[in-house]
Scaffold this motif. Sequence first.
Motif, PDB file in Angstrom:
ATOM      1  N   VAL A 244      50.031  38.838  40.158  1.00  0.00           N
ATOM      2  CA  VAL A 244      49.078  39.897  39.831  1.00  0.00           C
ATOM      3  C   VAL A 244      47.685  39.467  40.298  1.00  0.00           C
ATOM      4  CG1 VAL A 244      48.079  41.299  37.985  1.00  0.00           C
ATOM      5  CG2 VAL A 244      50.434  40.498  37.800  1.00  0.00           C
ATOM      6  N   THR A 245      46.943  40.396  40.843  1.00  0.00           N
ATOM      7  CA  THR A 245      45.563  40.141  41.231  1.00  0.00           C
ATOM      8  C   THR A 245      44.639  40.677  40.145  1.00  0.00           C
ATOM      9  OG1 THR A 245      46.105  40.292  43.581  1.00  0.00           O
ATOM     10  CG2 THR A 245      43.791  40.529  42.971  1.00  0.00           C
ATOM     11  N   LEU A 246      43.698  39.854  39.708  1.00  0.00           N
ATOM     12  CA  LEU A 246      42.743  40.255  38.685  1.00  0.00           C
ATOM     13  C   LEU A 246      41.328  40.153  39.243  1.00  0.00           C
ATOM     14  CD1 LEU A 246      45.006  38.126  37.144  1.00  0.00           C
ATOM     15  CD2 LEU A 246      44.082  39.404  35.235  1.00  0.00           C
ATOM     16  N   ASN A 247      40.470  41.082  38.825  1.00  0.00           N
ATOM     17  CA  ASN A 247      39.076  41.100  39.256  1.00  0.00           C
ATOM     18  C   ASN A 247      38.175  41.251  38.054  1.00  0.00           C
ATOM     19  OD1 ASN A 247      40.744  42.716  41.564  1.00  0.00           O
ATOM     20  ND2 ASN A 247      39.164  41.448  42.479  1.00  0.00           N
ATOM     21  N   ASN A 248      36.941  40.711  38.197  1.00  0.00           N
ATOM     22  CA  ASN A 248      35.959  40.944  37.149  1.00  0.00           C
ATOM     23  C   ASN A 248      35.381  42.349  37.304  1.00  0.00           C
ATOM     24  OD1 ASN A 248      34.418  40.615  39.418  1.00  0.00           O
ATOM     25  ND2 ASN A 248      33.230  38.887  38.651  1.00  0.00           N
ATOM     26  N   LEU A 249      34.502  42.757  36.382  1.00  0.00           N
ATOM     27  CA  LEU A 249      33.978  44.114  36.394  1.00  0.00           C
ATOM     28  C   LEU A 249      33.192  44.417  37.668  1.00  0.00           C
ATOM     29  CD1 LEU A 249      32.813  44.704  32.717  1.00  0.00           C
ATOM     30  CD2 LEU A 249      34.680  45.811  33.924  1.00  0.00           C
ATOM     31  N   ASP A 250      32.479  43.430  38.201  1.00  0.00           N
ATOM     32  CA  ASP A 250      31.674  43.646  39.406  1.00  0.00           C
ATOM     33  C   ASP A 250      32.498  43.536  40.685  1.00  0.00           C
ATOM     34  OD1 ASP A 250      29.486  43.859  37.740  1.00  0.00           O
ATOM     35  OD2 ASP A 250      29.050  41.711  37.826  1.00  0.00           O
ATOM     36  N   ALA A 251      33.786  43.177  40.531  1.00  0.00           N
ATOM     37  CA  ALA A 251      34.681  43.006  41.687  1.00  0.00           C
ATOM     38  C   ALA A 251      34.142  41.976  42.675  1.00  0.00           C
ATOM     39  CB  ALA A 251      34.913  44.345  42.395  1.00  0.00           C
ATOM     40  N   THR A 252      33.396  40.994  42.138  1.00  0.00           N
ATOM     41  CA  THR A 252      32.851  39.941  42.989  1.00  0.00           C
ATOM     42  C   THR A 252      33.751  38.709  43.022  1.00  0.00           C
ATOM     43  OG1 THR A 252      31.546  39.133  41.117  1.00  0.00           O
ATOM     44  CG2 THR A 252      30.478  40.694  42.630  1.00  0.00           C
ATOM     45  N   GLU A 253      34.654  38.598  42.054  1.00  0.00           N
ATOM     46  CA  GLU A 253      35.554  37.455  42.000  1.00  0.00           C
ATOM     47  C   GLU A 253      36.976  37.937  41.748  1.00  0.00           C
ATOM     48  OE1 GLU A 253      33.219  33.600  40.383  1.00  0.00           O
ATOM     49  OE2 GLU A 253      33.453  35.200  38.905  1.00  0.00           O
ATOM     50  N   ALA A 254      37.916  37.297  42.392  1.00  0.00           N
ATOM     51  CA  ALA A 254      39.327  37.640  42.240  1.00  0.00           C
ATOM     52  C   ALA A 254      40.092  36.407  41.764  1.00  0.00           C
ATOM     53  CB  ALA A 254      39.913  38.154  43.550  1.00  0.00           C
ATOM     54  N   PHE A 255      41.084  36.638  40.923  1.00  0.00           N
ATOM     55  CA  PHE A 255      41.890  35.561  40.370  1.00  0.00           C
ATOM     56  C   PHE A 255      43.370  35.937  40.517  1.00  0.00           C
ATOM     57  CE2 PHE A 255      37.963  36.055  37.958  1.00  0.00           C
ATOM     58  CZ  PHE A 255      37.376  34.808  38.133  1.00  0.00           C
ATOM     59  N   LYS A 256      44.196  34.917  40.656  1.00  0.00           N
ATOM     60  CA  LYS A 256      45.631  35.115  40.778  1.00  0.00           C
ATOM     61  C   LYS A 256      46.307  34.798  39.446  1.00  0.00           C
ATOM     62  CE  LYS A 256      45.979  36.306  45.129  1.00  0.00           C
ATOM     63  NZ  LYS A 256      46.483  37.639  45.527  1.00  0.00           N
ATOM     64  N   GLY A 257      47.162  35.703  39.015  1.00  0.00           N
ATOM     65  CA  GLY A 257      47.905  35.493  37.783  1.00  0.00           C
ATOM     66  C   GLY A 257      49.362  35.871  37.971  1.00  0.00           C
ATOM     67  N   ILE A 258      50.148  35.632  36.936  1.00  0.00           N
ATOM     68  CA  ILE A 258      51.564  36.016  36.959  1.00  0.00           C
ATOM     69  C   ILE A 258      51.903  36.690  35.634  1.00  0.00           C
ATOM     70  CG2 ILE A 258      52.259  34.176  38.538  1.00  0.00           C
ATOM     71  CD1 ILE A 258      53.332  32.653  36.084  1.00  0.00           C
ATOM     72  N   VAL A 259      52.901  37.562  35.673  1.00  0.00           N
ATOM     73  CA  VAL A 259      53.388  38.190  34.455  1.00  0.00           C
ATOM     74  C   VAL A 259      54.236  37.157  33.722  1.00  0.00           C
ATOM     75  CG1 VAL A 259      54.765  40.058  33.488  1.00  0.00           C
ATOM     76  CG2 VAL A 259      53.368  40.466  35.526  1.00  0.00           C
ATOM     77  N   SER A 260      53.725  36.660  32.605  1.00  0.00           N
ATOM     78  CA  SER A 260      54.419  35.596  31.876  1.00  0.00           C
ATOM     79  C   SER A 260      55.428  36.139  30.875  1.00  0.00           C
ATOM     80  CB  SER A 260      53.406  34.704  31.155  1.00  0.00           C
ATOM     81  OG  SER A 260      52.615  35.466  30.251  1.00  0.00           O
ATOM     82  N   ARG A 261      55.111  37.294  30.247  1.00  0.00           N
ATOM     83  CA  ARG A 261      56.022  37.871  29.253  1.00  0.00           C
ATOM     84  C   ARG A 261      55.890  39.391  29.288  1.00  0.00           C
ATOM     85  NH1 ARG A 261      52.933  34.779  26.182  1.00  0.00           N
ATOM     86  NH2 ARG A 261      52.475  36.382  24.652  1.00  0.00           N
ATOM     87  N   VAL A 262      56.983  40.056  28.955  1.00  0.00           N
ATOM     88  CA  VAL A 262      56.984  41.515  28.812  1.00  0.00           C
ATOM     89  C   VAL A 262      57.644  41.842  27.475  1.00  0.00           C
ATOM     90  CG1 VAL A 262      57.756  43.726  29.742  1.00  0.00           C
ATOM     91  CG2 VAL A 262      57.117  41.877  31.297  1.00  0.00           C
ATOM     92  N   ASN A 263      56.945  42.597  26.654  1.00  0.00           N
ATOM     93  CA  ASN A 263      57.471  42.928  25.326  1.00  0.00           C
ATOM     94  C   ASN A 263      58.756  43.736  25.455  1.00  0.00           C
ATOM     95  OD1 ASN A 263      57.821  43.484  22.619  1.00  0.00           O
ATOM     96  ND2 ASN A 263      55.657  43.869  22.252  1.00  0.00           N
ATOM     97  N   GLY A 264      59.697  43.470  24.565  1.00  0.00           N
ATOM     98  CA  GLY A 264      60.978  44.150  24.628  1.00  0.00           C
ATOM     99  C   GLY A 264      61.001  45.489  23.922  1.00  0.00           C
ATOM    100  N   SER A 265      59.924  45.861  23.218  1.00  0.00           N
ATOM    101  CA  SER A 265      59.884  47.131  22.510  1.00  0.00           C
ATOM    102  C   SER A 265      58.710  47.970  22.988  1.00  0.00           C
ATOM    103  CB  SER A 265      59.775  46.906  20.996  1.00  0.00           C
ATOM    104  OG  SER A 265      58.553  46.256  20.684  1.00  0.00           O
TER     105      SER A 265
END
Length: 376
Positions: A244-265
């Motif tokens: 997953v790509t994440l950005n701050n509000l100003d879209a000046t910085e980008a970070f890489k993340g991963i989906v670690s958990r998904v709720n089952g309900s």
Amino acid sequence: MRKLILTILGGLLILASFFIAYIIIQNKNKAKPVPQKVIKTVFADTVKNATIPIVIPANGNLTAKRRVELYAEVQGIFRSGSTLFKPGQVYKKGHSLIRIDASEYYASVQSAKSNLYNSIVAIMADLRLDFPEIFPKWQTYINDFDLTKTTPKLPEMTSEKETYFITGRNVISNYYNVKNLEQRLSKYTIVAPFNGILTEALVTEGTLIRSGQKLGEFIDPSVYEMEVAISKSFANLLQTGEEVTLNNLDATEAFKGIVSRVNGSIDATTQTITAFIEVKDDKLKEGMYLEARLNAKQEENAIEIDRNLLLDTQQIYVVRDSILDVIPVKPVYFSDAKVVLKDVPDGSVILSQPVTGAYAGMLVKIFKDKSIKTSN
């Protein structure tokens, strides 16, 4: 003479009347000008269906994946240590966070340990006479017993006679009483369970701490999570481990993340499903607001256009021989500004920008023809 003048004036008036009437008749018979047809210039694209990635926007605040709320289980005075108990203070794993004065309780623990030691010493003579085969291990236990250290585990009992004899002398009950007191004594010192930073401190050195009182919060600043709510229609599309790509509000910085958990309900109120995105970066702080773009799925044989080009009747405008027409389409996904459509034939010329007052049958002229963008 007068009659002559009047006769001449009357004749002139009659001639003038005939002349004016002639001019009016001539003007009435002239053909009216035909208004010219207005042809609007429009911007159009040529459709080329492709595979469109469905990207779900989401947002939320970061929270530390590992966090500990510190509570007191015992009562006493908060003793000062080598580092101040203040927000922002960094601690290593095993380092003392809080030390509560345990002098009085420590004395009671030592008294119980002394009673255990004395109860074992009192049976050593009987062990030498009645159980010479087990006497050596109990003698070794007594020799290794140190009142200043944690009470060692009792020797393993190998026979019923030994068990009955030792139990009958209250050795086992005294031992577990000591271990219970030692366990509670350990709660007078709270140590860092991992490398981290103190984010909240609700007490200071010298404060009287009561049992059950909250003392502060301790987090691991190396790993954060962001909780996002996604529509239930994508419940079967999100997969653990997806980038997953994440950005701050100003879209000046980008970070890489991963989906670690998904709720089952699914939340019954909002009909959404909760996903957790794990992200690591030294620039991140707890509470930071980020926006994420989740790749849900790939929609084949589709196009992506601006939402304002889709009519309320689930149709879009096409240009056929310089005339506007409408065709039905199938929307499969809406974002804030875009819509993904299916059932649009390849090669169709569609509007790329809205036209004010457009209607089916309007004469138009294409300003520029270009291939439509079908992917991000």
